[in-house]
Motif scaffolding. Structure first.
Motif, PDB file in Angstrom:
ATOM      1  N   LYS A   1       0.830  -1.200   0.000  1.00 57.31           N
ATOM      2  CA  LYS A   1       0.000   0.000   0.000  1.00 57.31           C
ATOM      3  C   LYS A   1       0.867   1.254   0.000  1.00 57.31           C
ATOM      4  CE  LYS A   1      -4.297  -1.639   2.153  1.00 57.31           C
ATOM      5  NZ  LYS A   1      -5.214  -1.474   3.313  1.00 57.31           N
ATOM      6  N   ILE A   2       0.193   2.387  -0.029  1.00 56.49           N
ATOM      7  CA  ILE A   2       0.887   3.675  -0.007  1.00 56.49           C
ATOM      8  C   ILE A   2       0.734   4.309   1.377  1.00 56.49           C
ATOM      9  CG2 ILE A   2       0.928   6.012  -0.966  1.00 56.49           C
ATOM     10  CD1 ILE A   2      -0.136   4.810  -3.574  1.00 56.49           C
ATOM     11  N   ALA A   3       1.838   4.721   1.961  1.00 60.08           N
ATOM     12  CA  ALA A   3       1.831   5.399   3.262  1.00 60.08           C
ATOM     13  C   ALA A   3       2.960   6.421   3.252  1.00 60.08           C
ATOM     14  CB  ALA A   3       2.031   4.384   4.390  1.00 60.08           C
ATOM     15  N   PRO A   4       2.948   7.364   4.207  1.00 53.35           N
ATOM     16  CA  PRO A   4       4.008   8.386   4.214  1.00 53.35           C
ATOM     17  C   PRO A   4       5.412   7.812   4.242  1.00 53.35           C
ATOM     18  CG  PRO A   4       2.232   9.020   5.681  1.00 53.35           C
ATOM     19  CD  PRO A   4       1.925   7.623   5.247  1.00 53.35           C
ATOM     20  N   ASP A   5       5.588   6.646   4.890  1.00 57.94           N
ATOM     21  CA  ASP A   5       6.933   6.077   4.980  1.00 57.94           C
ATOM     22  C   ASP A   5       7.093   4.820   4.134  1.00 57.94           C
ATOM     23  OD1 ASP A   5       5.179   4.667   6.554  1.00 57.94           O
ATOM     24  OD2 ASP A   5       6.614   4.284   8.169  1.00 57.94           O
ATOM     25  N   SER A   6       6.243   4.652   3.118  1.00 56.48           N
ATOM     26  CA  SER A   6       6.381   3.508   2.220  1.00 56.48           C
ATOM     27  C   SER A   6       7.664   3.603   1.401  1.00 56.48           C
ATOM     28  CB  SER A   6       5.199   3.438   1.257  1.00 56.48           C
ATOM     29  OG  SER A   6       4.004   3.108   1.913  1.00 56.48           O
ATOM     30  N   TYR A   7       8.145   2.457   0.967  1.00 58.02           N
ATOM     31  CA  TYR A   7       9.316   2.447   0.102  1.00 58.02           C
ATOM     32  C   TYR A   7       8.940   3.040  -1.259  1.00 58.02           C
ATOM     33  CZ  TYR A   7       7.570  -1.745  -2.381  1.00 58.02           C
ATOM     34  OH  TYR A   7       6.841  -2.628  -3.128  1.00 58.02           O
ATOM     35  N   VAL A   8       9.913   3.609  -1.948  1.00 55.71           N
ATOM     36  CA  VAL A   8       9.684   4.253  -3.236  1.00 55.71           C
ATOM     37  C   VAL A   8      10.802   3.851  -4.193  1.00 55.71           C
ATOM     38  CG1 VAL A   8       8.452   6.238  -2.265  1.00 55.71           C
ATOM     39  CG2 VAL A   8      10.938   6.345  -2.542  1.00 55.71           C
ATOM     40  N   ASP A   9      10.588   4.117  -5.461  1.00 53.90           N
ATOM     41  CA  ASP A   9      11.620   3.842  -6.459  1.00 53.90           C
ATOM     42  C   ASP A   9      12.904   4.585  -6.103  1.00 53.90           C
ATOM     43  OD1 ASP A   9       9.601   2.497  -7.687  1.00 53.90           O
ATOM     44  OD2 ASP A   9       9.783   3.514  -9.618  1.00 53.90           O
ATOM     45  N   GLY A  10      14.010   3.883  -6.246  1.00 54.39           N
ATOM     46  CA  GLY A  10      15.305   4.462  -5.908  1.00 54.39           C
ATOM     47  C   GLY A  10      15.813   4.052  -4.546  1.00 54.39           C
ATOM     48  N   ASP A  11      14.913   3.535  -3.702  1.00 53.22           N
ATOM     49  CA  ASP A  11      15.352   3.037  -2.392  1.00 53.22           C
ATOM     50  C   ASP A  11      16.249   1.808  -2.567  1.00 53.22           C
ATOM     51  OD1 ASP A  11      13.891   4.992  -1.172  1.00 53.22           O
ATOM     52  OD2 ASP A  11      12.399   3.653  -0.265  1.00 53.22           O
ATOM     53  N   VAL A  12      17.060   1.550  -1.577  1.00 57.02           N
ATOM     54  CA  VAL A  12      17.872   0.333  -1.530  1.00 57.02           C
ATOM     55  C   VAL A  12      17.507  -0.433  -0.266  1.00 57.02           C
ATOM     56  CG1 VAL A  12      20.188  -0.646  -1.366  1.00 57.02           C
ATOM     57  CG2 VAL A  12      19.774   1.311  -2.878  1.00 57.02           C
ATOM     58  N   LEU A  13      17.020  -1.648  -0.445  1.00 62.75           N
ATOM     59  CA  LEU A  13      16.635  -2.509   0.669  1.00 62.75           C
ATOM     60  C   LEU A  13      17.713  -3.549   0.913  1.00 62.75           C
ATOM     61  CD1 LEU A  13      12.910  -3.233  -0.350  1.00 62.75           C
ATOM     62  CD2 LEU A  13      13.777  -1.362   1.081  1.00 62.75           C
ATOM     63  N   THR A  14      17.904  -3.908   2.179  1.00 59.25           N
ATOM     64  CA  THR A  14      18.829  -4.995   2.505  1.00 59.25           C
ATOM     65  C   THR A  14      18.011  -6.231   2.823  1.00 59.25           C
ATOM     66  OG1 THR A  14      20.457  -3.448   3.397  1.00 59.25           O
ATOM     67  CG2 THR A  14      20.687  -5.761   4.016  1.00 59.25           C
ATOM     68  N   SER A  15      18.182  -7.251   2.010  1.00 60.55           N
ATOM     69  CA  SER A  15      17.393  -8.477   2.149  1.00 60.55           C
ATOM     70  C   SER A  15      17.897  -9.327   3.304  1.00 60.55           C
ATOM     71  CB  SER A  15      17.459  -9.293   0.853  1.00 60.55           C
ATOM     72  OG  SER A  15      18.781  -9.794   0.667  1.00 60.55           O
ATOM     73  N   TYR A  16      17.136 -10.374   3.622  1.00 64.71           N
ATOM     74  CA  TYR A  16      17.533 -11.300   4.683  1.00 64.71           C
ATOM     75  C   TYR A  16      18.875 -11.947   4.376  1.00 64.71           C
ATOM     76  CZ  TYR A  16      17.297 -15.376   7.812  1.00 64.71           C
ATOM     77  OH  TYR A  16      17.566 -16.339   8.752  1.00 64.71           O
ATOM     78  N   SER A  17      19.190 -12.119   3.104  1.00 57.39           N
ATOM     79  CA  SER A  17      20.462 -12.735   2.708  1.00 57.39           C
ATOM     80  C   SER A  17      21.650 -11.823   2.986  1.00 57.39           C
ATOM     81  CB  SER A  17      20.421 -13.066   1.210  1.00 57.39           C
ATOM     82  OG  SER A  17      20.441 -11.874   0.439  1.00 57.39           O
ATOM     83  N   GLY A  18      21.378 -10.536   3.217  1.00 52.47           N
ATOM     84  CA  GLY A  18      22.445  -9.548   3.372  1.00 52.47           C
ATOM     85  C   GLY A  18      22.727  -8.798   2.085  1.00 52.47           C
ATOM     86  N   ARG A  19      22.192  -9.270   0.977  1.00 53.20           N
ATOM     87  CA  ARG A  19      22.388  -8.603  -0.307  1.00 53.20           C
ATOM     88  C   ARG A  19      21.451  -7.403  -0.419  1.00 53.20           C
ATOM     89  NH1 ARG A  19      20.924 -12.288  -4.605  1.00 53.20           N
ATOM     90  NH2 ARG A  19      22.188 -11.025  -6.032  1.00 53.20           N
ATOM     91  N   THR A  20      21.943  -6.370  -1.079  1.00 51.90           N
ATOM     92  CA  THR A  20      21.163  -5.155  -1.236  1.00 51.90           C
ATOM     93  C   THR A  20      20.402  -5.161  -2.561  1.00 51.90           C
ATOM     94  OG1 THR A  20      23.112  -4.046  -2.133  1.00 51.90           O
ATOM     95  CG2 THR A  20      22.650  -3.771   0.228  1.00 51.90           C
ATOM     96  N   ILE A  21      19.220  -4.544  -2.540  1.00 51.61           N
ATOM     97  CA  ILE A  21      18.330  -4.535  -3.705  1.00 51.61           C
ATOM     98  C   ILE A  21      17.950  -3.097  -4.035  1.00 51.61           C
ATOM     99  CG2 ILE A  21      16.127  -5.326  -4.646  1.00 51.61           C
ATOM    100  CD1 ILE A  21      16.176  -7.522  -2.428  1.00 51.61           C
ATOM    101  N   GLU A  22      18.212  -2.689  -5.264  1.00 47.22           N
ATOM    102  CA  GLU A  22      17.746  -1.389  -5.737  1.00 47.22           C
ATOM    103  C   GLU A  22      16.288  -1.530  -6.189  1.00 47.22           C
ATOM    104  OE1 GLU A  22      18.494   1.877  -9.330  1.00 47.22           O
ATOM    105  OE2 GLU A  22      19.738   0.058  -9.201  1.00 47.22           O
ATOM    106  N   VAL A  23      15.414  -0.728  -5.621  1.00 42.50           N
ATOM    107  CA  VAL A  23      14.004  -0.764  -5.999  1.00 42.50           C
ATOM    108  C   VAL A  23      13.807   0.112  -7.229  1.00 42.50           C
ATOM    109  CG1 VAL A  23      11.641  -0.248  -5.290  1.00 42.50           C
ATOM    110  CG2 VAL A  23      13.275  -1.168  -3.616  1.00 42.50           C
ATOM    111  N   CYS A  24      13.449  -0.514  -8.326  1.00 41.66           N
ATOM    112  CA  CYS A  24      13.179   0.216  -9.566  1.00 41.66           C
ATOM    113  C   CYS A  24      11.697   0.310  -9.867  1.00 41.66           C
ATOM    114  CB  CYS A  24      13.901  -0.455 -10.738  1.00 41.66           C
ATOM    115  SG  CYS A  24      15.694  -0.429 -10.600  1.00 41.66           S
ATOM    116  N   ASP A  25      10.892  -0.471  -9.141  1.00 42.36           N
ATOM    117  CA  ASP A  25       9.442  -0.442  -9.354  1.00 42.36           C
ATOM    118  C   ASP A  25       8.781  -1.007  -8.101  1.00 42.36           C
ATOM    119  OD1 ASP A  25       6.800  -0.668 -10.144  1.00 42.36           O
ATOM    120  OD2 ASP A  25       7.262  -1.522 -12.100  1.00 42.36           O
ATOM    121  N   THR A  26       7.988  -0.185  -7.423  1.00 42.97           N
ATOM    122  CA  THR A  26       7.316  -0.669  -6.210  1.00 42.97           C
ATOM    123  C   THR A  26       6.178  -1.640  -6.535  1.00 42.97           C
ATOM    124  OG1 THR A  26       5.784   1.223  -6.172  1.00 42.97           O
ATOM    125  CG2 THR A  26       7.849   1.434  -4.929  1.00 42.97           C
TER     126      THR A  26
END
Length: 465
Positions: free
Chosen positions: A290-315
């Motif tokens: 869903k959409i919220a004030p603190d939702s992730y957005v395109d361009g964010d970088v998430l750190t997965s459970y594996s420890g690898r980082t993911i560039e968000v290109c499409d929510t």
């Protein structure tokens, strides 16, 4: 509701092949009933008795989809006339055990009650008899009903309005469905996900008022074996697309994005109820996008459970993010020796195969051959999609270890390969059911409008195979 051996009610269902001669009442209906495939004709007889003729055309009635369709068509036709007690005469079908199970699945899927949200909903009882067979049908009916119950569960979960099925309610539905089996259930809440640093699941669902969960179901039917197959299903209960908001014409179906999760839950329940001698772990990451004030957005970088980082290109490519964490958990925490993941993942697969064929991406010839043979037994259609190093390169990111979108083309392939990169070199198979999990107009007589419950029985058949 029951299906029994013997005659029931005053209505008989008779199956007729195209061009067949000498069947009962042919002289009365032969000129108007051509017996083309799934043709139906209800003939009133004396003293309230009736006969429903169902055409077989020239089809092979032992083919799974056919055997399911002919029984389902009859049940649905009689329901139109409010006839709830009737008997199938299957003598000329000459069904073997396997085709009889599929025939019975068609009955159960047609007469068993589906979940309704109408205030005046009524449960319609039906009683069906079977005559004209020498098979011991009692265990076959039991197997068919177990499988059908799981398919109906999957359909109910996908059909559920999102305000009735937030992630917490979904976990409760899952736990309730498997509670009387040999399945061990573990549910990880948001606090536990944060401790584990599951950045994929939390990135997607962490800002919703209804937090995410991870459900782990363990069935150990063969404790002597070290093999443990993980089946991982996408459990997004509502998908707005996030800040990459879906176009308005696609908003009507955003509640049905948990078909993969529903399928793996249904499949492991089948295995447990049939006491299959296999070890399986079903894992369901469930969240709201869903959409919220603190939702992730395109361009964010998430750190997965594996420890690898993911560039968000499409929510709106959120399913692969939650599956990444779940697949890693399957390999590291559950010691999975091979991984199957299933998801309503990409519109691209619909462009390739429409609404009757699922797309499969895998790095294991053995898993594909086993899964394909299983699909032949259940009547579902799947096609394997090739891939190469050039497709893996499409996921390379300039700022993170990987990005969640591969570009304009090859969307089904790159989505699958994104998930594969978290399987840590275990044999892996991915099923994209974005086209087959939902139908506005049923393609087969045993389907209902909306959710299909696709792959529930094929996954179970594959694991029992």
């Amino acid at each position: 509701m029951s299906v029994v051996l013997g005659n029931v009610g005053n209505t008989e269902v008779i199956f007729v092949k195209r061009g067949e001669k000498g069947y009962p009442y042919e002289e009365r209906v032969g000129t108007v009933f051509k017996a083309e495939y799934l043709d139906v004709l209800l003939l009133p007889l004396e003293k309230d008795k009736k006969v429903l003729f169902v055409g077989l055309g020239k089809e092979n009635v032992k083919e799974p989809s056919t055997s399911m369709e002919i029984s389902a068509k009859a049940c649905k036709e009689l329901k139109k006339y409010e006839i709830s007690e009737y008997s199938f005469n299957v003598e000329n079908l000459r069904l073997n055990k396997e085709s009889f199970v599929n025939f019975a699945k068609g009955i159960y899927l047609s007469i068993k009650a589906k979940r309704s949200y109408k205030s005046d909903a009524k449960i319609e009882e039906a009683k069906v008899g079977i005559v004209g067979t020498n098979l011991d049908i009692s265990p076959l009916l039991k197997k068919a009903e177990i499988i059908s119950d799981s398919i109906i569960f999957a359909r109910d979960m996908v059909n559920a309005p999102s305000n009735y099925l937030h992630p917490k309610e979904f976990t409760e539905e899952i736990a309730e469905f498997v509670k009387d089996t040999a399945i061990e259930t573990e549910i990880l809440d948001e606090e536990e996900l944060r401790k584990l640093k599951m950045g994929g699941i939390l990135g997607v669902g962490g800002s919703s008022a209804f937090p995410p969960y991870l459900v782990v179901l363990r069935y150990r039917g063969n404790p002597k074996s070290k093999e443990n197959t993980a089946i991982v299903g996408k459990g997004i209960t509502v998908d707005t697309g996030g800040y990459c908001l879906k176009p308005s014409q696609f908003m009507a179906g955003i509640r049905g994005d948990n078909g993969g999760a529903a399928a793996v839950v249904g499949a492991i329940a089948i295995l447990a109820k049939l006491k299959a001698k296999v070890n399986v772990t079903a894992i369901v990451p469930t969240a709201e996008n869903k959409i919220a004030p603190d939702s992730y957005v395109d361009g964010d970088v998430l750190t997965s459970y594996s420890g690898r980082t993911i560039e968000v290109c499409d929510t709106d490519a959120e399913g692969r993010l939650i599956l990444a964490d779940a697949v890693t958990y399957a390999v590291r925490n559950e010691k999975a020796t091979r991984v199957l993941d299933i998801a309503t993942l990409t519109g691209a697969v619909v462009g390739m195969y429409g609404f009757t064929i699922g797309g499969v991406v895998t790095d294991s010839d053995e898993m594909w051959e086993e899964f394909y043979r299983a699909s032949l037994k259940t009547g579902e259609k799947h096609a394997r999609i090739p891939f190469g190093r050039e497709h893996e390169k499409m996921l390379e990111s300039d700022i993170a270890d990987i990005k969640n979108l591969g570009g304009k083309f090859c969307g089904t392939i790159t989505a699958g390969l994104f998930i594969r990169s978290f399987a840590e070199k275990k044999p892996w198979l991915h099923i994209d059911i974005a086209g087959t999990a939902w139908v506005d107009t049923p393609d087969y007589a045993y389907q209902d409008k909306y959710a299909t419950g696709v792959c529930t029985d094929t996954i179970a058949e594959w694991l029992m195979g």
